[in-house]
Design an enzyme around this catalytic site. Structure first.
Site, mmCIF file in Angstrom:
data_model
loop_
_atom_site.group_PDB
_atom_site.id
_atom_site.type_symbol
_atom_site.label_atom_id
_atom_site.label_comp_id
_atom_site.label_asym_id
_atom_site.label_seq_id
_atom_site.Cartn_x
_atom_site.Cartn_y
_atom_site.Cartn_z
ATOM 1 N N ASP A 1 34.804 -11.250 57.726
ATOM 2 C CA ASP A 1 34.379 -10.081 58.499
ATOM 3 C C ASP A 1 32.883 -9.840 58.297
ATOM 4 O OD1 ASP A 1 34.106 -7.729 59.869
ATOM 5 O OD2 ASP A 1 35.295 -6.501 58.474
ATOM 6 N N LYS B 1 27.312 -6.104 59.139
ATOM 7 C CA LYS B 1 27.354 -5.499 57.807
ATOM 8 C C LYS B 1 26.073 -5.821 57.047
ATOM 9 C CE LYS B 1 32.372 -5.657 56.972
ATOM 10 N NZ LYS B 1 32.598 -4.216 56.814
ATOM 11 N N ASP C 1 39.111 -10.389 53.587
ATOM 12 C CA ASP C 1 39.631 -9.546 54.667
ATOM 13 C C ASP C 1 40.910 -10.106 55.299
ATOM 14 O OD1 ASP C 1 39.275 -7.085 55.826
ATOM 15 O OD2 ASP C 1 37.974 -7.791 57.444
ATOM 16 N N ASP D 1 32.645 -3.481 63.879
ATOM 17 C CA ASP D 1 33.116 -3.661 62.504
ATOM 18 C C ASP D 1 34.482 -3.012 62.282
ATOM 19 O OD1 ASP D 1 33.062 -4.567 59.936
ATOM 20 O OD2 ASP D 1 31.595 -3.106 59.199
ATOM 21 N N GLU E 1 37.262 -3.889 63.373
ATOM 22 C CA GLU E 1 37.949 -4.956 64.099
ATOM 23 C C GLU E 1 39.399 -5.114 63.673
ATOM 24 O OE1 GLU E 1 36.408 -5.401 61.381
ATOM 25 O OE2 GLU E 1 37.805 -6.674 60.287
ATOM 26 N N ARG F 1 41.812 -2.963 63.210
ATOM 27 C CA ARG F 1 42.743 -2.227 64.066
ATOM 28 C C ARG F 1 42.884 -2.886 65.436
ATOM 29 N NH1 ARG F 1 39.107 3.065 63.255
ATOM 30 N NH2 ARG F 1 38.692 1.921 61.337
#
Ligand code: BES
Ligand code: MN
Ligand code: ZN
Length: 498
Positions: A271, A278, A289, A348, A350, A352
């Site tokens: 991620d 990030k 992740d 970010d 992502e 969900r």
């Protein structure tokens, strides 16, 4: 690798390399220590009297050539105060014992801590947890090192129990080993670097499990997902050159008509945040992740090993979240499999987006319950730290069931609210709703987002952002919540739940 066995009998008769017995604080020998002391003609009580072992938790004292005792060594383990000796103290004592044993040259040992009373826990629990803790202490991730460290000498560990309890202890041993193996798989997958542990690698691992435990595997490719209309999942995959995979692994151990428990695991193999990139510091930890996905595979391994008579379906949406030229932009609106449209205000958020399509997809299994597992929000880490997993549910009885399994498994969760009052934060002027809800209650609004896709069944959501891995010197995946999920399924079997 340590081999475990179940034994019964007085400690002094054991010829094992090392006898492990407990001492409570202050200087109070456990029953096994008392019977050793008797054959040693007061040698142990002499040591306690001299103050060399106070019984403080975490302390150990190794003795050689104890008079009258056949074993070469005796290891005294501090247990803390007897009145406060509970699950955590028991597990800590076993861990201290294993660490001390690994520092000796003993190849075998006989653990008498399994004879101690631990609240109301039965012998199967004590054996299972001793096994899990021992395996936990032995875990190393050496696969990517060119030279392996030396292995500790300990080869065989006997767990001592009452003779009448041998059968139940054997069941505990089987449970403990299965969970330990599931946790090790989850840890290995989490610890693997993101250039190795790609979505395709997760699919390969699922294929291995399917072969070994005769499970059914289905892997959807990008085109399959396009045909189905998994628009939110695909919007995350767009920025990456790694093909996404949608993995379904089915253990059909129960009657055909029995509705399955569906486990959904977030499988973001890295991620970056996407276009909402990030910061660089600690970004390497975003290889973890996919720990939700890893825990689903780990749980299925444990279930397969125990041949649990339940139907369990593991579902893993797997992709990277990368900022490639085709990546989603903040402001993009995408359509989910459910038909609902989502405004992506932050790429970010992502997790969900991939979970919501999976949660719609699983309706086809007519699930008894659905539990999703995800390293979903930094906000959950702020709320609960690294101790408890965040629990959300649209059904209070299910929440209690999960909470209770977590207590038994020593893999705890804390129930957070999923009230509609929070749904407002997801309002969008342009789509049905947005994928972020602002800073306040970030873990709750993430769960609220998912709740919009889980109306058709009983559902619980586990936010493992704070519990799936450790940072700092001990950086590494924890294997959580494999113990919780396995216990949850085991409890359902015991209750004969549909
Ligand atoms: N995978 C992260 C959550 C995360 C962050 C877990 C740090 C563990 C440590 C997730 O995809 C994410 O980035 N969430 C965002 C959501 C926000 C943009 C609403 C977060 O928590 O910052
Ligand atoms: Mn993210
Ligand atoms: Zn993420």
């Amino acid at each position: 690798m340590v081999e475990f066995s179940i034994k019964s009998g007085a400690p002094q008769t054991g010829r094992s390399g090392c006898l492990v017995v407990g001492v409570f604080e202050p200087r109070k020998p456990s029953a096994a220590a008392v019977s050793l002391d008797r054959v040693a003609k007061g040698y142990l009580s002499g040591i306690l009297r001299h103050g060399d072992m106070q019984g403080k938790s975490g302390t150990t004292l190794l003795l050689h050539n104890v008079p009258g005792v056949a074993a070469e060594r005796v290891l005294l383990v501090g247990l803390g105060r007897e009145a406060g000796f509970r699950e955590k103290q028991y597990r800590d004592a076993v861990a201290a014992a294993i660490r001390a044993l690994n520092a000796t040259g003993a190849e075998e040992a006989s653990l008498h801590l399994t004879e101690l009373a631990v609240g109301r826990r039965d012998v199967a629990w004590k054996v299972a947890h001793a096994v899990m803790v021992a395996r936990e202490c032995a875990y190393r991730f050496t696969r990517m090192k060119s030279k392996n460290d030396e292995e500790p000498a300990l080869r065989r560990l006997a767990l001592n129990v009452d003779r009448a309890a041998q059968r139940r202890a054997a069941a505990g041993l089987e449970h403990g080993l299965a969970v330990a193996h599931g946790m090790n798989l989850a840890k290995d997958l989490g610890n693997l670097p993101p250039n190795v542990c790609t979505p395709a690698h997760l699919a390969d691992q699922a294929r291995e499990l399917a072969k070994r435990y005769r499970m059914k595997l289905t892997v959807l490719e990008r085109e399959d997902m396009e045909k189905l209309g998994m628009g939110t999942l695909l919007s995350v995959a767009r920025g990456s050159s790694q093909p996404p995979k949608f993995i379904t692994l089915e253990h059909r151990g129960g009657p055909q008509k029995m509705k399955p428990v569906v486990l959904v695991g977030k499988g973001i193999t890295f991620d970056t945040g996407g276009i909402s990139l990030k910061p660089a510091a600690e970004m390497d930890e975003m290889k973890f992740d996919m720990c939700g996905a890893a825990s689903v595979l780990g749980t299925l391994k444990a279930v397969g090993e125990m041949r649990l008579p339940v139907n369990v379906v593991g579902v893993i949406p797997a992709t990277e979240n990368m900022p490639g030229g085709r990546a989603s932009r903040p402001g993009d609106i995408v359509k989910s499999l459910s038909g609902q449209t989502v405004e992506i205000l932050n790429t970010d958020a992502e997790g969900r987006l991939i979970l919501c399509d999976a949660l719609t997809y699983v309706e086809r299994f007519k699930p008894a319950v659905v539990v999703d597992v995800a390293t979903l929000t930094g906000a959950c880490v702020i709320a609960l730290g690294h101790v408890a997993t965040g629990l959300f549910a649209n059904d209070d009885a299910l929440a209690r069931e999960v909470l209770n399994a977590g207590e038994t498994a020593c893999d705890r969760v804390w129930h957070l609210p999923l009230w509609d009052d929070y749904q407002e934060q997801l309002k969008s002027n342009f789509a049905d709703f947005a994928n972020i809800g602002g800073r306040p209650a970030g873990a709750v609004t993430a769960a609220c987002f998912l709740a919009r896709f889980t109306k058709q069944y009983r559902w619980a959501h586990l936010d493992i952002a704070g519990t799936a891995w450790k940072s700092g010197k001990e950086k590494g995946a924890t294997g959580r919540p494999v113990p919780l999920l396995t216990q949850f399924l085991l409890n359902r079997v015991k209750r004969g739940q549909r």
